[in-house]
Design an enzyme around this catalytic site. Sequence first.
Site, short mmCIF file in Angstrom:
data_model
loop_
_atom_site.label_atom_id
_atom_site.label_comp_id
_atom_site.label_asym_id
_atom_site.label_seq_id
_atom_site.Cartn_x
_atom_site.Cartn_y
_atom_site.Cartn_z
N ASP A 42 -17.82 -7.19 6.78
CA ASP A 42 -16.76 -7.42 7.77
C ASP A 42 -17.33 -7.48 9.19
OD1 ASP A 42 -14.14 -7.85 8.56
OD2 ASP A 42 -13.68 -5.72 8.74
N ASN A 48 -7.22 -13.07 2.23
CA ASN A 48 -7.84 -13.98 3.21
C ASN A 48 -7.27 -15.40 3.11
OD1 ASN A 48 -11.10 -12.34 3.03
ND2 ASN A 48 -9.46 -12.03 4.52
C1 IPE Z 1 -12.10 -7.62 4.00
O1 IPE Z 1 -12.14 -7.94 5.34
C2 IPE Z 1 -12.40 -8.83 3.16
C3 IPE Z 1 -13.75 -9.37 3.24
C4 IPE Z 1 -14.74 -8.92 3.97
C5 IPE Z 1 -14.01 -10.48 2.39
P1 IPE Z 1 -10.82 -8.30 6.17
O2 IPE Z 1 -11.25 -8.58 7.54
O3 IPE Z 1 -10.08 -9.37 5.47
O4 IPE Z 1 -9.98 -6.96 6.04
P2 IPE Z 1 -8.87 -6.33 6.99
O5 IPE Z 1 -7.86 -7.40 7.24
O6 IPE Z 1 -9.55 -5.90 8.25
O7 IPE Z 1 -8.34 -5.17 6.23
C1 IPE Z 2 -15.54 -10.94 7.41
O1 IPE Z 2 -15.43 -11.11 8.77
C2 IPE Z 2 -15.53 -12.26 6.66
C3 IPE Z 2 -14.32 -12.49 5.87
C4 IPE Z 2 -13.29 -11.71 5.77
C5 IPE Z 2 -14.28 -13.74 5.12
P1 IPE Z 2 -14.04 -11.32 9.50
O2 IPE Z 2 -13.77 -12.78 9.55
O3 IPE Z 2 -12.97 -10.51 8.89
O4 IPE Z 2 -14.39 -10.80 10.95
P2 IPE Z 2 -13.50 -9.88 11.89
O5 IPE Z 2 -13.09 -8.68 11.08
O6 IPE Z 2 -12.35 -10.71 12.31
O7 IPE Z 2 -14.42 -9.52 13.01
MG MG Z 3 -12.32 -8.60 9.20
#
Ligand code: IPE
Ligand code: IPE
Ligand code: MG
Length: 247
Positions: free
Chosen positions: A17, A65
Amino acid sequence: MTETTNSVPAHVAIIMDGNGRWAEEHGEPRHQGHRVGAESVREVVETCAREGVRALTLFAFSSENWQRPPSEVGMLMELFMRMLDRETGRLHKNDIRLKVIGDRSRLSERLRERCARAEQVTRSNQRMQLNIAASYGGRWDLTQAAKHLAQACLRGDMDPEDIDEATLQSGICLGDLPDPDLFIRTGGEQRISNFLLWHLAYTEMYFTPVLWPAFRADEMRAALEWFAGRQRRFGGVRAADDLQHDA
Ligand code: IPE
Ligand code: IPE
Ligand code: MG
């Protein structure tokens, strides 16, 4: 004396993340964070294999997602496809077996074919198993396992009385692997976000503020070192206390 209780975790599970925040911090669009994050994937996979980890499960895209803007979803799917095309040969050379877990019915046919091909090419590799969770949710996983058990009962292949933790586990993704010993979440949030709900029952949880694109070999080794110092009890008592009790 500090006690070192564990060796290398057999199975590591990671929520990758913080790509979006990394991009923002660098004045770049979100997709650049995902691209640089793909480099972390390569580095972490190779570090884990080198350190003797036997299974690595990476959360790449959750059931939730799909709610992101279509342009970001499309970009992530494209990136996943390119990674499969580009990295399968390298994984194979490194004796790493690839498996994709998640609801494949939501992936495009093109992507499903690529996943199947990469799994097929690497299927006999032994050094490490790399599981990519894409369109995956812990609740989806438990639900599909329950559905398969119900179907087996309806067919008469199983008696509901025979359902126990082992039969449920056998229908859950990665049910044939040991549960993760070490869970890592980068990006500072301390939550599971519908990742491996069944499997994390006794997993050691490591949270780091480091954003995924900045999580490289050194960070991975630091997490392994942290794990080595954990004391795991699984609901029992420490071996030393047990001895004291007997004395
Ligand atoms: C969790 O991250 C999913 C992945 C890294 C694939 P998210 O960014 O989607 O999770 P939340 O929304 O912060 O809980
Ligand atoms: C994780 O990074 C990747 C996926 C969830 C696919 P994020 O896209 O959630 O990045 P942040 O949390 O917005 O920084
Ligand atoms: Mg995220």
